[in-house]
Scaffold this motif. Sequence first.
Motif: not given
Length: 785
Positions: A97-103, A162-174, A206-210
């Motif tokens: 399930h590679p799509d489960a790894v967040p961007l 949180w500890v990695t400052n990595t919000p979950e910004l996949t296409d599905r989440t956005l 694009e806007w949210w990932r930036a």
Amino acid sequence: MAGEVHYFRLHREDVADRLDKLAAAGCDVVASYMPWIVHETASGDVDLTGATSEYRDLTGFLDLAAERDLLVVARPGPFVMAELKNEGVPFRIYRDHPDAVPLGWDGKPASSATLDYLEPGYLAEAERWYAAIMPVLAERLATVGGPVAAVQLDNEVGMLSWVTNTPELTDRTLADLAGWAERTWGRKGSIDRYGADPDDTERWAEWWRAGGTDAGTEVQQLALHHDLGAHHRDRYARYLLRLRDVAVQHGVDGVPFLVNLHGTYAGRGRTFPIGISQLSKAYAGVPQMTSGSDHYMRDLTVENLPDLYVMNAFMAAVHDADQPITSLEFEAGTGDYGEDMSWLTSPETTELKTRLCVAQGNRLINYYLFAGGHNPPLDEPVGDGNDRIAFTGERHGFAAPVDPEGRLSETYPGTVSAVRAVRGSEHLLAGMDEEYDDVVLGYVPDHYLTEYHHPDSAVRRSQVGELERYRGMGPRDILARALLLGGYSFGAVDLSSAELDPAGPAVALATPPVLGHSIQERLAAFVRAGGRLLLHGRMPVVDDDGSPCTVLADSLGLRTARTVEGTPDQFPSVRATAWAGEQPEVRVGMLEHLIGEGETLAVDIADGSPVAVEVTVPGGGRAVVLGCDYPCHLGFWRSLLERIGVRRRIIAEGNTPGLVTTSTADGTGQRLVHLINVAPVPQTFTLTVDGVSLELHLGAREGLVLPIGVRLDDAVLCWSTAELDGPGDGSTLVLRRAAGPGRALIETARDVTADGDAAASRTEQGWLVTWPAGRAGDRLTVRLS
């Protein structure tokens, strides 16, 4: 009273020995993770009986616990952390399930083993794991005579992001976020708020990932970051509540579901409320669910003592009356987690922390890790250097009270003493709640919505820095420290949702310039209706999105003329005015010049400008605004609190800093006074509570729980300078002696005798039992004939 024992890290023949050592320590509950990565075989099957490996014998572990009358707190993940690889999730899940790894920011993959909790592929796999393990737990629930008394859902949800400052910004989440934004603000409102159109899928992503840094205004960037955190709260709640529903579908019902909160860091708890902010939507007010703390704070000292107290208070602030606080990972052992001898926790620390948490109403404490073990190999080698289930090597839990080989470490006796301290008064504590002085500490969830900041957003970094400096316990942590070390016990109030009673306790709030509009409105209405407010830090002047908001300042008739920060060449200093008596000038790290009507309480000595004022608001309310980080001079802070009518219920006269005093009581007037000395020196003082004055001595880094007005069959233990050591039987009173001499007063018409070197004599007040100095920990039995 529980301890964590990992059956999956023990040979089958060693499990019983570790459970026996747990019971010998006085614990009546065993907790354990139940890792998916361990129980899923290479073929994809799930083994919970040990048919394929002794490390998978969950049912045998549960049966051994039941044989010893140990209840079980089950912690089946799916994530379990515990130094396991992939945090306990099988490697297969990441491959399939590679799509489960967040961007995260700028579309970069997450740098940790986190997964998108709501990604359909992962969620389906997690539900299959629950379908396998939950029936095993359901057959052994305490409600049907088994040992399983509670089930934890997942573990430290949101922590890795949180500890990695990595919000979950996949296409599905956005896409989900776009729907959330339109429901919350509407399409036009969303465009205005963020600078992006939720209906323009590609540009939205694009806007949210930036982080809104691509020509977005400062307000839009701040609004984007705030709502990103708010949306994550919603997603975490959906995930945890889904896991609960799946557990219920497979028969697990009628026992508490627990949510483990993360957040301590480097021996401090200042960031712990981030976990409450992230996850409370999943459990606050939800029947049959409650939260538990997860804290690693090393030694308990005057530095981090307020951290632990405020952590418990903030947890309780979001609970309802049926949701007790718990501690699901209560640090025990030496603290030498890296086997590098960089830290050794003093042996009395576990007891000090236990005493504090029990005084604040914890109803479950799980010592983590109680017993060590070893990490067996994975079924399939992965070529990562050791091919074991965890990354700590062959041995694991080398800091625990029981080491990996089953030997008792030097911290085991301290754990036994901590459990004994609770057991002595357990029959009373179970029906008691903490009593507070006439003040509560304000908790603002959005002040902890700081998990994420885009690397290129300077305005967001600045906002987070201000929030971290001033929120919660105040600049330099002084507000909470002054309250606690000044002799006050206090609760907390969730200012985002609580109804504030103007006739109720004063509200103390440490605040940065940022304070949401709705909370400013709530506080302004509170003061206008006659409430009392203590503000410490900066005057709130902006909303969460950075737009101007001076509702509270306007209500108080105040504004800030300028802010002065200390520098290597500038040393801003203030002096308290005549109300506080003759006080020396003190250096501060920052100050604000306040303009408005009100009595000046402190001034900037450079030009005489007010930096602390007391305001009386039409309607009868009063507010003290302290616009500087005044040092922790306890006399000054007590005087400040008295300005708004806050006085101590418990007076310790003659003590030095480091003594905490609080009390718990039931509805019938029985009371326990909790004394905790974290100072490295002994305390000799006079304690006055409920009209009773006692001369006491408390050793360095020791604690006492003293009974006041405790009923026996037809007698009352008016007070004692020794702790209870169990419930007795109505005709006997059992005390735990300290090293020094002691006394107890009993009102009864019966004759009283005492064992050994103790003597009982009748006085006008009742039977006075006295005993000389002796060996600390000895039991003293007093009999009513």
